[in-house]
Write a protein that holds these residues in place. Structure first.
Motif, mmCIF file in Angstrom:
data_model
loop_
_atom_site.group_PDB
_atom_site.id
_atom_site.type_symbol
_atom_site.label_atom_id
_atom_site.label_comp_id
_atom_site.label_asym_id
_atom_site.label_seq_id
_atom_site.Cartn_x
_atom_site.Cartn_y
_atom_site.Cartn_z
ATOM 1 N N ASP A 231 32.061 -63.997 48.878
ATOM 2 C CA ASP A 231 30.762 -63.657 49.485
ATOM 3 C C ASP A 231 30.018 -64.725 49.895
ATOM 4 O O ASP A 231 29.134 -65.034 50.530
ATOM 5 C CB ASP A 231 30.040 -62.506 48.748
ATOM 6 N N GLY B 121 28.453 -54.302 43.987
ATOM 7 C CA GLY B 121 29.547 -55.240 44.248
ATOM 8 C C GLY B 121 31.043 -54.464 44.518
ATOM 9 O O GLY B 121 31.592 -55.090 45.541
ATOM 10 N N ARG C 176 19.664 -64.170 44.500
ATOM 11 C CA ARG C 176 20.953 -64.730 45.373
ATOM 12 C C ARG C 176 20.805 -65.995 44.984
ATOM 13 O O ARG C 176 19.934 -66.746 45.649
ATOM 14 C CB ARG C 176 21.196 -64.057 46.667
ATOM 15 N N ARG D 216 30.901 -52.941 47.885
ATOM 16 C CA ARG D 216 31.106 -53.737 48.888
ATOM 17 C C ARG D 216 32.549 -54.350 49.105
ATOM 18 O O ARG D 216 32.744 -54.482 50.206
ATOM 19 C CB ARG D 216 30.176 -55.047 48.473
ATOM 20 N N GLU E 198 25.143 -63.299 43.206
ATOM 21 C CA GLU E 198 23.987 -62.323 43.097
ATOM 22 C C GLU E 198 24.141 -61.226 41.881
ATOM 23 O O GLU E 198 25.034 -60.886 41.341
ATOM 24 C CB GLU E 198 24.580 -61.322 44.310
ATOM 25 N N SER F 166 28.150 -59.885 43.230
ATOM 26 C CA SER F 166 28.913 -60.598 44.264
ATOM 27 C C SER F 166 30.465 -61.020 43.879
ATOM 28 O O SER F 166 30.593 -61.191 42.545
ATOM 29 C CB SER F 166 28.385 -61.463 44.882
#
Length: 740
Positions: A562, A623, A511, A626, A566, A558
């Protein structure tokens, strides 16, 4: 032909078009300024009689009252033997300001109408207006071809640089420019007798006038019945002459009013031709339509930019593609590269292919498709790289290819491969490349490799094509061309999670944040170098490894919101970039950039989404989950080696199951007692998978190439009862792969 019809007149008339446009934009301000300075009563609030009475109270020597097209009221008068003109308030008759036409606007109008050259200049200006009509019509047709149809004109355009600016501005301005050009051409044609011009003689002077004692103008019945909004001009009678009359001109016509009785003596309605002419003038100048003047002025301001970008586009097409000096002679070459390009972008890929094949030992001749020779005596391979213009047309350097192909005599010795370049947003994606492939096949040439198409100059797709071409040609080589070398941003590693050491598959979730970004502003990704581009999960992070010649790409897990970048990276044996990334510690920095990958995204809507991956391929899939805040049905099938060692994203996936962003999770571990792979789990769950596909599900696959092949075969088997296959789903956008 259409491009020549558009381009050549535009090049020849660019300077004069710019002059007319700039002066037109300036003149478009005049109606707005006049409107801003005018006092406009409500409809029916003031009659001409009331206006004239108020004006005479302040200007006893009034000779004429004029209401301009923008609503301003001007009184012309004599005072102390001197003439004058004032802008007045129609509600009171008071003076607002002295009225005097602006010398600057007079000069600009003369420049606009005649280039300061009297009648010869007026004729030239009319000709340039006609050229603008031609440019607008041909430009509209070119935009339709470029975008892939009339409906596609409303969709966002792609591309960059001068061509994108030219197309976007043209789409914005073309209707306004066409209106200005048509009306300007119409007025010029009337002036020089090419169209009949209406002649308004007006009514004859009345033979019978009462000659009685004049009464106050505010009491004249004929003037009381006319609203101020209809007035154009009121001319007062000569002082102390009872036989003279008021001359009244309104929107509908002209007449005379007896100054003693207030009777309308004679009236002549306005002719249809005169009304049409006035409408044309209003549409051209914005007089009386100040809002239209602003629109036309804004459209006119695009012309200088269109002229400059148009010249740049022309020059870009005309300039040499810049081939390397070691271009083999036609008679000696064993490999031929032909290029079809509209704006020279495809030439960059051709140069990379040319140089790489040279290094591999081939004698390569590269030229535009228009230069197809009658035969290539020593050649065994023909490679065609071509873009498509508009809705399936040939690009500039390939317009004569099909005609030249008819006389081609090398079909017995050559094997060919076609690579198309285009944009998937257009309905006929790479259509010209498809035409070329079919034409070569019909001519009798043997295919070396099936046609492939590259979306938006995708460098990774080009590299993958190069790998397959290398296999067919039997010589190892690698293509690494990037058409748009990106500007990188410094990224700082802030966190990492490591997996897979126990099963010899070291993998890390890394990250990053932009180096120097302030806390609380990560989502905006500000850096010392400026704003970092927005991105979504599934886009690619390009990483420049130390001493590496080309960037390596990693799918993002990501989104920009966010606040982090990532990626999931498995350390490859002898992997230059993966080893570099795996060795990073928190606080270390790398150089990276974003490459958008909109072709790999979950569809919007409530249909089920089936996510399939293995190893580090879980990154973008995690991702997507998410981002599934709408809790649409989403199922993940993922394979690793060992649940205790490399169950990537295990805590996060548990959380997503709990909050229903992930509907179902099915995992397979190859080094477990079960010894299963992800395709095995799909087969075990085939009834549910088949039911979801039948209900409209979309499938997204991410991971290694071998895994993708196994998954594809498993899905093919599952789909057989549905009488469909993977290719059918792919054509519908329901089977997407991000494979490495």
């Amino acid at each position: 032909m259409l491009r020549q019809l558009h381009g050549l007149p535009g090049l020849l008339a660019a300077l004069m078009l710019a002059v007319l446009a700039i002066t037109g934009a300036i003149l478009a301000l005049a109606p707005v300024m006049d409107r801003a300075a005018a006092v406009i009563p409500a409809d029916g609030e003031v009659s001409v009689a009331e206006l004239a009475g108020r004006v005479v109270n302040h200007y006893p020597g009034t000779e004429q009252i004029v209401r301009g097209a923008s609503g301003e009221v001007i009184v012309y008068y004599y005072r102390d033997g001197q003439p004058g003109a004032d802008l007045v308030n129609p509600m009171t008759g008071d003076r607002v300001a002295p009225y005097e036409p602006s010398p600057f606007f007079i000069w600009v109008k003369d420049l606009h109408r005649s280039f300061l050259l009297d009648d010869a200049g007026r004729m030239l200006a009319g000709t340039i207006a006609a050229v603008m009509v031609l440019l607008c019509i041909s430009g509209i047709l070119l935009l339709v071809r470029r975008s892939g149809g009339w409906k596609a004109l409303l969709k966002p355009f792609t591309g960059s640089g001068g061509k994108r600016i030219h197309a976007e501005l043209a789409r914005f301005a073309v209707l306004g420019l066409l209106l200005s050009a048509l009306t300007g051409s119409y007025m010029s044609a009337q002036r020089f007798g090419l169209l009949p011009e209406p002649v308004e003689t007006g009514p004859a002077f009345p033979a019978e006038v009462s000659g009685g004692q004049p009464v106050p103008v505010a009491t004249l019945s004929a003037l009381m019945s006319v609203e101020l909004g209809d007035l154009r001009e009121l001319v007062f009678p000569y002082p102390d002459d009872p036989q003279d009359v008021y001359s009244l001109t309104t929107r509908e016509g002209t007449g005379f009013v007896d100054q003693a009785t207030g009777e309308l003596l004679k009236y002549q309605p306005r002719s249809e031709g005169s009304a049409l002419k006035q409408w044309v003038v209003s549409l051209h100048t914005g007089e009386g339509l100040w809002w239209l003047g602003l629109i036309l002025g804004a459209a006119a301001l695009t012309v200088p930019v269109l002229a400059v970008t148009g010249i740049c586009i022309w020059w870009q097409r005309r300039r040499s593609p810049g081939l390397r000096p070691n271009n083999a002679d036609v008679a000696q070459a064993d490999t031929i590269i032909l290029v079809g390009s509209e704006g020279n972008t495809t030439w960059g890929f051709a140069r990379e292919l040319h140089a790489t094949l040279n290094k591999a030992g081939f004698q390569v001749h590269c030229s535009e498709m228009n230069a197809l020779a009658d035969q290539y005596p020593q050649a065994s391979t023909l490679l065609v790289l071509t873009s498509t213009y508009g809705d399936g047309d040939a690009p500039a350097s390939a317009q004569r290819f099909m005609a030249r192909l008819e006389g081609f005599e090398g079909e017995k010795t050559l094997k060919y491969a076609v690579l198309g370049f285009g944009d998937r947003q257009f309905p006929n994606f790479c259509q010209f490349a498809l035409y070329v492939d079919a034409a070569l096949d019909k001519k009798g040439l043997a295919r070396l490799h099936p046609i492939e198409r590259i979306n938006r100059c995708n460098a990774s797709q080009f590299s993958e094509w190069g790998e397959r071409l290398s296999e067919h040609m039997g010589v190892p080589f690698m293509l690494t061309y990037d058409p748009l070398p990106p500007a990188t941003v410094t990224l700082e590693l802030v966190e990492r999670a490591d997996y897979g050491l126990a099963v010899q598959a070291p993998t890390s979730i890394l990250r990053f944040k932009v180096a120097g970004a302030r806390q609380g502003w990560w989502s905006r990704f500000l850096s010392r170098k400026g704003a970092f581009p927005l991105f979504e999960a599934g886009d690619l992070l390009g990483v420049m490894p130390p001493n590496g010649e080309a960037a390596r790409f990693y799918s993002l897990a990501s989104s920009a919101s966010d606040g982090i970048l990532e990626i999931c990276v498995r350390k490859q044996t002898d992997g230059l970039c993966s080893g570099y990334l795996y060795g990073l510690k928190p606080g270390d920095c790398i150089n990276g950039f974003i490459r958008h990958n909109p072709e790999f995204r979950p569809a919007v809507g409530s249909h089920p989404i089936i996510l399939i991956g293995a190893g580090a391929g879980i990154g973008p899939l995690a991702g997507f989950i998410r981002r599934n805040t709408a809790r649409n049905p989403m199922y993940l099938y993922w394979g690793g080696r060992n649940a205790q060692s490399d169950f990537l994203y295990q805590p996060e996936l548990g959380s997503y199951l709990n909050d229903h962003r992930l509907t179902g999770l099915n995992t397979a571990f190859s080094q477990s007692d079960e010894h299963a792979y992800v395709q095995d789990k799909l087969r075990q769950d085939q009834v549910a998978v088949r039911r979801m596909v039948d209900a409209g599900a979309q499938i997204l696959v991410c991971g290694g190439r071998d895994m993708a092949v196994g998954v594809r075969q498993a899905i093919e088997d599952i789909l057989k009862p549905l009488s469909t296959d993977v290719e059918s789903l792919r054509a519908e956008g329901r089977y997407l792969e991000d494979v490495y």
